[in-house]
Design an enzyme around this catalytic site. Structure first.
Site, PDB file in Angstrom:
ATOM      1  N   ASP A 282      -1.814  12.210  -0.580  1.00 28.90           N
ATOM      2  CA  ASP A 282      -2.285  11.218  -1.546  1.00 28.90           C
ATOM      3  C   ASP A 282      -2.793  11.989  -2.765  1.00 28.90           C
ATOM      4  O   ASP A 282      -2.515  11.420  -3.823  1.00 28.90           O
ATOM      5  CB  ASP A 282      -3.640  10.378  -1.122  1.00 28.90           C
ATOM      6  CG  ASP A 282      -3.414   9.653   0.001  1.00 28.90           C
ATOM      7  OD1 ASP A 282      -3.526  10.014   1.080  1.00 28.90           O
ATOM      8  OD2 ASP A 282      -2.950   8.631  -0.274  1.00 28.90           O
TER       9      ASP A 282
ATOM     10  N   ARG B 296       0.725  -1.119   0.130  1.00 32.70           N
ATOM     11  CA  ARG B 296       0.014  -0.047  -0.145  1.00 32.70           C
ATOM     12  C   ARG B 296       0.816   1.304  -0.009  1.00 32.70           C
ATOM     13  O   ARG B 296       2.045   1.113   0.228  1.00 32.70           O
ATOM     14  CB  ARG B 296      -0.924   0.051   0.989  1.00 32.70           C
ATOM     15  CG  ARG B 296      -0.702  -0.609   2.500  1.00 32.70           C
ATOM     16  CD  ARG B 296       0.518   0.035   3.124  1.00 32.70           C
ATOM     17  NE  ARG B 296       0.307   1.296   3.452  1.00 32.70           N
ATOM     18  CZ  ARG B 296       1.545   2.360   3.949  1.00 32.70           C
ATOM     19  NH1 ARG B 296       2.514   1.746   3.909  1.00 32.70           N
ATOM     20  NH2 ARG B 296       0.957   3.338   4.211  1.00 32.70           N
ATOM     21  N   GLY B 297       0.247   2.577  -0.110  1.00 31.31           N
ATOM     22  CA  GLY B 297       1.107   3.625  -0.503  1.00 31.31           C
ATOM     23  C   GLY B 297       1.183   4.056  -1.773  1.00 31.31           C
ATOM     24  O   GLY B 297       1.648   3.238  -2.705  1.00 31.31           O
TER      25      GLY B 297
ATOM     26  N   ASN C 267      -4.979  13.710   2.237  1.00 27.08           N
ATOM     27  CA  ASN C 267      -4.195  12.820   3.081  1.00 27.08           C
ATOM     28  C   ASN C 267      -4.949  11.908   4.150  1.00 27.08           C
ATOM     29  O   ASN C 267      -5.937  12.249   4.127  1.00 27.08           O
ATOM     30  CB  ASN C 267      -3.039  13.504   3.782  1.00 27.08           C
ATOM     31  CG  ASN C 267      -1.757  12.721   4.219  1.00 27.08           C
ATOM     32  OD1 ASN C 267      -1.593  11.879   3.546  1.00 27.08           O
ATOM     33  ND2 ASN C 267      -1.427  12.802   5.386  1.00 27.08           N
ATOM     34  N   LYS C 268      -4.435  10.946   4.695  1.00 32.69           N
ATOM     35  CA  LYS C 268      -5.162  10.266   5.817  1.00 32.69           C
ATOM     36  C   LYS C 268      -6.271  11.017   6.616  1.00 32.69           C
ATOM     37  O   LYS C 268      -5.699  12.174   7.003  1.00 32.69           O
ATOM     38  CB  LYS C 268      -3.957   9.470   6.445  1.00 32.69           C
ATOM     39  CG  LYS C 268      -4.712   8.449   7.257  1.00 32.69           C
ATOM     40  CD  LYS C 268      -5.277   7.388   6.636  1.00 32.69           C
ATOM     41  CE  LYS C 268      -4.646   6.599   5.668  1.00 32.69           C
ATOM     42  NZ  LYS C 268      -5.226   5.993   4.475  1.00 32.69           N
TER      43      LYS C 268
END
Lengths: 366, 366
Positions: A244, A54-55, A254-255
């Site tokens: 992201d 992931r990432g 982002n998260k």
């Protein structure tokens, strides 16, 4: 990156057999360090879909290597059709991750008739190498900011808060947000990291804490709730997160939870930086809050948590009543006005259209 | 409060035997509803210390009933010495909870020679009744705010975000932050609650979600990270939290993470209310950030999470690497400037010295 003294990337070709892609199984971290072989497009599809990898950067590299395996699998008379089918399969694993489609397309334009499998392999490796090199350069630029703060701290550690995992596990190597910390630490600057556990998937607790531990960077795990209190009491010198997607005007997705830290940073005059390789910019978008699509994920990620029991087994536990429903947005958007600066491999700029176009003349990736 | 159609308080004397105190075991929630008998000062001490009961109001009531049990246990010739020893034992269970010492002292001044055990029991019951009644009145005042918002929503539910558990489980009945929601819901106002899970102890996921579910109030569990995103998108109409201590100038200590929600509320013009009975005011303090002591709790609360496995067993899992250290501050302070208003049983006031002294002339509890 170093794992117990040995150098690793998150993805690579097996040394003794270049038809096998190897990855670190991120679902097993932090409780086990496992390497998995991927031998087919189907293996790569499952690895991305089920988040063994992931990432942003790592998903891109995995897709690139997946296209190389697609070339190995393709029939002689059906090469083009086979390749296109594999491309569609890989792109559909995680539709919102922009690096994925970007990497697949970059492979496709090289997979013209007459290109050898060997040449295709080199393109995939180049995509991975480039990701690692961009992250390395992000580290060099970002470390300068940390050094400037360190100079004022008179030997005390620079306290840096980070959210989620934007470390080497999210890329091929180095990471985005964590790369400056590694570079500063390696050059002798005293840093200490506040690691947000990052509910609901706990990437901070399971991945960032693990990474920092393996590399020997001092850190403490904290609940996502703690950052504001720390800032109020002067215990955070700067915040660095990954992203992201960043619009041409500097709004950063982002998260989930990043925005709360950004707002508290501004209130407490704590510098808030977002680190990203060029591939994370979306020059077609301006207003992040209105335009960036926010993925809503499975409520089960909120209702259940996995971890290691006393006996060493991995177990999943339910933390709420049986009948409780939950909602689970994966990301939030931090408007540019809360961001002190953006750190890319091209350098550091203001989170604004003017700042970004200064690094990217014409509004395109290099 | 209603549990599956039956009316409960969090603490009461056993109907068939007035020498037994009964409580709901909050450590077993939400996965089991258990009632525990407390038959001695030692039982009460353990129940408070190990958090079978928790929450400002409930701790006070438990201590009051504990002093009644102390009177039952005290020897005829050693009554005074025995009572004082029991008072010290109960006060030492959780030194930072202000209601605890307040309730014990209030019992002590009634336990003079010549007072019957029956009279002492009535004092303990009065303390519990008063807690419940204060919370009931908080509900009536707070419901007016919700009704005003509902009038603008044209039949749509009023979305209210709350952090931690300041419901009936934290008091004898009704709760502080949740009491207005229950009152509004019961009077036919459509409300929907965003329940912050409230890491690290997850009181939102385990207690607030359970309470709201038993009472039939629509709600969704969310990670603590989600509130900012919801506010940015107009999905939160108001925030209500409880408080552990509020200074005479209106600064409020509450569960860690409250401050982040307060800051985001102000940024997004979302009303942010703090609900508290009079006993939570500390008229001796002015600057909450400087003066209110913040308890740091065991790091294990961050490193481990408990819940129910698929087989129905309660299990504890470790969510970070073995070597990861963690920090765990229990509370943070929300400065008065972020608070839209305070709701006490006396009414609603501005979170300022002037506002508070308007409700409490002379700066004393009623």
């Amino acid at each position: 990156m170093n794992v117990n003294g040995r150098r690793y990337r998150t993805i690579w070709l097996k040394e003794t057999d270049h038809t096998v892609v190897q990855i670190i199984n991120q679902l097993a971290l932090p409780h086990a360090f496992e390497i998995i072989d991927l031998r087919s497009v189907e293996d790569v599809r499952r690895a991305i879909k089920d988040m063994y990898v992931r990432g942003a950067g790592l998903i891109g590299a995995a897709a690139a290597y997946g296209m190389y395996l697609a070339a190995l699998e393709a029939g002689e008379g059906t090469f083009e059709a086979d390749i296109l089918r594999s491309a569609a399969i890989l792109k559909n694993t995680r539709p919102t991750a922009s690096n994925l489609a970007w990497a697949v397309d970059r492979m496709l334009i090289k997979m013209v008739p007459g290109t050898s499998v060997e040449e295709i392999r080199l393109v995939a490796q180049a995509i991975a190498d480039e990701d690692a090199d961009s992250c390395r350069r992000i580290g060099l630029h970002g470390a300068e900011i940390i050094k400037t703060i360190a100079a004022k701290k008179k030997g005390e550690a620079v306290n840096i808060l980070t959210h989620c995992n934007a470390g080497w596990l999210a890329f091929v190597d180095y990471g985005s947000a964590l790369s400056p910390l590694y570079a500063a630490h390696d050059s002798g600057v005293k840093v200490h990291v506040w690691v947000d556990e990052t509910r609901p998937r706990n990437q901070g607790a399971s991945l960032t804490a693990w990474e920092l531990g393996r590399h020997g960077v001092p850190h403490d795990l904290i609940p996502d709730n703690a950052g504001g209190h720390l800032m109020q009491h002067g215990m955070v010198d700067m915040v660095i997160t990954g992203a992201d997607r960043v619009t041409r005007c500097g709004d950063a997705a982002n998260k989930i939870g990043t925005y709360l830290k950004a707002v508290a940073s501004k209130e407490n005059n704590v510098p808030f930086y977002v680190a990203l390789p060029s591939s994370t910019f979306d020059f077609n978008m301006r207003d992040g809050l209105k335009e960036i699509p926010i993925e809503e994920r499975d409520a089960a990620e909120v209702r259940y948590i996995s971890g290691k029991t006393k006996s060493g087994a991995i177990e999943t536990v339910q933390i709420c009543p049986d009948s409780t429903s939950a909602r689970n947005w994966g990301f939030d958007v931090t408007p540019a006005r809360y961001i002190t600066g953006l750190i890319s491999e091209q350098g550091i700029c203001e989170a604004s259209e003017q700042g970004i176009l200064g690094l990217y003349p014409g509004g395109t990736r290099t």
